[in-house]
Every structure is written in C-alpha cells, then in structure tokens.
Design an enzyme around this catalytic site. Structure first.
Site, PDB file in Angstrom:
ATOM      1  N   HIS A 279      38.889  24.869  45.374  1.00  9.23           N
ATOM      2  CA  HIS A 279      37.646  25.780  45.123  1.00  9.23           C
ATOM      3  C   HIS A 279      37.613  27.183  44.779  1.00  9.23           C
ATOM      4  O   HIS A 279      37.546  27.621  43.876  1.00  9.23           O
ATOM      5  CB  HIS A 279      36.635  25.416  46.317  1.00  9.23           C
ATOM      6  CG  HIS A 279      36.346  23.913  46.758  1.00  9.23           C
ATOM      7  ND1 HIS A 279      35.974  23.305  45.888  1.00  9.23           N
ATOM      8  CD2 HIS A 279      36.608  23.202  48.084  1.00  9.23           C
ATOM      9  CE1 HIS A 279      35.711  21.907  46.346  1.00  9.23           C
ATOM     10  NE2 HIS A 279      36.205  21.806  47.597  1.00  9.23           N
ATOM     11  N   ASP A 330      36.729  15.249  43.831  1.00  6.90           N
ATOM     12  CA  ASP A 330      36.600  15.657  45.126  1.00  6.90           C
ATOM     13  C   ASP A 330      35.761  14.590  45.824  1.00  6.90           C
ATOM     14  O   ASP A 330      36.281  13.613  46.501  1.00  6.90           O
ATOM     15  CB  ASP A 330      35.855  16.886  45.034  1.00  6.90           C
ATOM     16  CG  ASP A 330      35.922  17.730  46.411  1.00  6.90           C
ATOM     17  OD1 ASP A 330      36.251  17.150  47.443  1.00  6.90           O
ATOM     18  OD2 ASP A 330      35.324  18.698  46.832  1.00  6.90           O
TER      19      ASP A 330
HETATM   20 ZN   LIG Z   1      37.668  18.746  49.488  1.00  6.67          ZN
END
Ligand SMILES: [Zn+2]
Length: 466
Positions: A279, A330
């Site tokens: 991220h 993810d």
């Molecule tokens: Zn994750």
C-alpha cells in the site's frame, strides 16, 4: 506426437520482452521450467508450436490473503453511518474466526485457479491465519501454511509464502483483541514456523519469506528480533509489510512516535530491495523519495484500495524518485492482473486530470509500460526468478487470444492495450504457462469446474448461521 524438446518450445510472432516488443521470437525452456533461450528474429520456427497471439510475461501477484476470497463482494452494503476499512475488518474477523484448514485449502485452490485464468502466474501469500478457532496452535503448527502450499501446488501457481507476524492490536504494544486470536505469535514461535516450513517450500520451488503485519501489529523489538532470526535462516528472504494504508494509521503512528509510518520504518529497519511496502498510500514527499531510494518495491493493490476507500498512491512522485512497484489482488474484490493495471492508470488520470500517465520514455503505450514494470517489481517482491521473458527466468507467460473480438486485426501493442483497457471484463487470454507448463488452455484451467464447486460449498458453509 511432439517430442520432449518440442514441447518445451513456443514460437511467438510477437512477444513482450523486458526491453519491449520483439518479432518472431522462439522461447525455449529446460525440464526444470527455466527459460534457456529467448531468440528474436528467427527465420524458421522448426517444429515449435506457434502461439495463437502475442506472448506476455505472467504478472506476479505480490499481495494476497487467500481466505478473504470467500467474502469478496459481501461487504458492499452500508452497515454504519460512515463505513470504512475498519468496519470491513469487523466482517473479515467474523470469517477468520471460524474457517477450517480444509476450507482454507478449498478457497485458496479456487482463488489460484482464478488467478491463473486472469493472467497471474505467481502469488505472494501474506498469511496471517495460523491457529485454530480457539486461538491455540494446531498439533502441526504449520497446518494452515501447508494448506496454502498444497493449494498452490494443485493449481500450479508459483508461490512466495509469507507467514505473518502479528503481536499487538495497535501502536505502543496494545494487547491483541479477541478477533485476532488466530493470528498471534511470539517471535520465537514465528522463527520455529519458518524452520518448519523451509523444507516444504524448497521441495515445491516456493520461496519463503516473512511478513511483519504492520507497525500497528509488531512492536519495535518484535520487528528487530524477527528480522535477525530471518537473516539467520535466509539473509535474502523477502520481507513484506502493510504500511500507511489508512490515514488513521498515520495519525496513530504520529501520536505514538512523532513520525509517520514509512519514515519510522526507514529510520528503524534495514529497508532495502528485499522489502515490499504494501500500500504505502499515505507518504509525504520526503517519504516518497526515501522509500524509493531504499530499493523497496511498492505493493499497489489498486482495486482493494479503491474498495476499502484507502486513498490514491502518488504514482508520479514514486516513479520520479525511481521507485519500483508491482500489483496485488489483496482482498480479491477483483482478481485480474489487467484490471489492476487499468485501475492504477485510471486512479492517476482522475487525480491528475491527465491521460496516459503510466507511459514512460521507453514505451509510449501505457499497457506495455505498466506490464513490463509490474513484472519486474513483482518478481523482486516475490524473491523468485520470474522477471519476464529472459534467459534464466521461469517460463511463466500468457498468450493473448488474437481471435477475441476486442483484439482481432490489431497490432501486438494494440492488442495488449485493448486487453487492459477495452476487453470489457471478458477474458482476452487464451493460455497461461507456469514453469513452461500450460495451466490454462482455451481460457480455462483444468480444475475450473471442480475447484469452483468446492469453493461455493465452503462459502455456503461459512455463511450459514451458527
Ligand atoms: Zn493486505
């Protein structure tokens, strides 16, 4: 009947190499699945089979939590006045609380089949579900990790297994919550798990690394000791960490340490090219510059970040600083390598009000530039030789279906552009090879029907009221 050597060759009229598009390329690999020759411009293809469309490198999926596939699509309703990542997490904990090893294996097998059909040829599994429903270690502490290894082997996807170190529920050593009981491990127990998993990973050609979950979940001494222990096992093993996904996390880190998460990490851990910063959405200008200079890969999970309302990564700032990056699915709201690239480009277009942001000096076509970079960054994060169509790399590649209506009659770079931006959520992939073996043919994995049906059964079990 083709002999063994001809079954380890493929002729491609067009292939995307690490340097860009090449014509008349003969790909050859050895019996271990490693590319032994990549020869552009050949006159005669000999007895090699001919690919039915352009050949692209398989994209590594650098971030996956397999069990979350079971509730993808089930959190799209308003539960609180203002839903956020944190309300999504409550539902994730509910699922995590009751899932069994057999269920994890069935979910992961289907997920990996889906990944292969969607152009991912390998996956980094950020695996934090370790213990039984009561939070006690299984008789074999590696039970759930081994379920993931079996799923990857059965589906035929390349694997980097990243057992997750999870110790606290917030900065400053806050005690874990009840919902986190299946994740919690001491540093010693993590290092024993890594030792236990090492032979199984080696046997399967999987890479073993470590994932300190986040700075919220691992205190400084846990991070330091776990990294030292990992170095003793494998000093080049990949290290992945969730970082700066949420502004709430940045605020909490500032309150705890006076520093933003990425700045804290860079000052207190030996971040280098082994690391993947998953991220890293919320960095200031100095963090973009320093994190890129460390050599770490930014793990961008575009559709999940959009789904969870995280925010938008500043791709221009990262690339201007020379940063490497790759993509991951993810939470599996979307499992499609091409769509992650499209979402990356679209997020940047929306935030900068410009077009073709992902193009670079070497490649004017956005889809070509993004594919080459995502493969290189993904390979680095995976710690495996999967960096594209080059000698010494694994023969992991996909073949576009040039008869697909979105692609017919176009040049190879246009076909890739159309595959990424205009195939309208249909699959323009014909076949997918991992280590030289066709795992997907005619857009279908051999296990498609069987794995899908097992997955649907497991999801129904998990959704049934207790
Ligand atoms: Zn994750």
């Amino acid at each position: 009947m083709p002999d063994a050597a001809s079954s380890r060759r493929l002729f491609a009229a067009d292939a995307l190499l690490p340097t860009g598009w090449a014509r008349d390329v003969l790909l050859e690999w050895d019996d271990t699945g490693k590319l032994s020759a990549v020869t552009p411009g050949i006159d005669a293809k000999g007895d090699a089979p001919r690919a039915i469309g352009p050949v692209l490198p398989g994209i590594p999926n650098l971030h996956s939590h397999a069990f979350q596939r079971a509730f993808a699509g089930l959190t799209e309703f308003r539960g609180e006045a203002q839903d956020s990542f944190w309300s999504w997490r409550t539902l994730m904990y509910r699922f995590a609380a009751k899932i069994s090893p057999e269920q994890v294996e069935a979910i992961a097998t289907w997920l990996y089949v889906e990944m292969l059909e969607a152009g991912y040829t390998s996956v980094c599994e950020f695996h934090y579900l370790h213990h039984d429903a009561d939070g006690k270690p299984y008789a074999d502490d590696a039970e759930l990790s081994l379920a993931l290894l079996r799923a990857a082997k059965r589906a035929g996807i390349g694997l980097t297994l990243l057992p997750v170190l999870y110790q606290t529920s917030g900065f400053g050593g806050r005690a874990p919550s009840e919902g986190q009981r299946r994740f919690i491990r001491s540093t010693d127990s993590m290092l024993r798990l890594l030792e236990r998993l090492r032979p199984a990973c080696e046997e399967q050609g999987a890479r073993l690394g470590l994932a300190p979950h986040s700075l919220r979940a691992v205190p400084p001494e846990g991070l330091r000791d776990a990294l030292a222990g990992l170095d003793a096992i494998d000093p080049s093993a990949p290290v992945h960490i969730h970082i700066a996904e949420q502004t709430g996390e940045v605020d909490a880190c500032l309150a705890w340490s006076g520093q933003r998460p990425v700045a804290w990490l860079l000052d207190h851990a030996p971040v280098d090219a082994r690391w993947c910063l998953v991220h890293a959405t919320h960095m200031d200008a100095d963090e973009y510059r320093r994190a890129a200079a460390s050599g770490a890969v930014a793990g961008l999970c575009l559709t999940t970040e959009a789904n969870l309302g995280d925010g938008i990564f500043d791709f221009n700032a990262w690339r201007a600083a020379g940063g490497r990056w790759g993509v991951g699915s993810d939470s599996h709201a979307c499992v499609n390598a091409a769509e992650e690239l499209m979402m990356l480009e679209y997020g940047q277009r929306l935030s900068t009000r410009q077009r073709n942001v992902g193009a670079d000096a070497a490649h004017r076509e956005v889809a070509t530039a993004l594919t080459i970079s995502a493969v290189q960054g993904g390979a680095q994060a995976a710690g495996r030789p999967i960096g594209g169509l080059a000698v010494g790399q694994r023969a992991d590649f996909v073949v576009l279906d040039s008869s697909h209506v979105a692609l017919q009659g176009l040049s190879a770079p246009e076909m890739l552009s159309s595959h990424v931006f205009a195939s309208h959520r249909t699959s323009a992939l014909d076949s997918v090879y991992v280590a030289g073996q066709a795992r997907v043919s005619g857009a279908r994995h051999a296990l498609h029907r069987e794995a899908a049906s097992a997955f649907v059964d497991v999801r129904s079990q998990l959704l049934a009221k207790d």
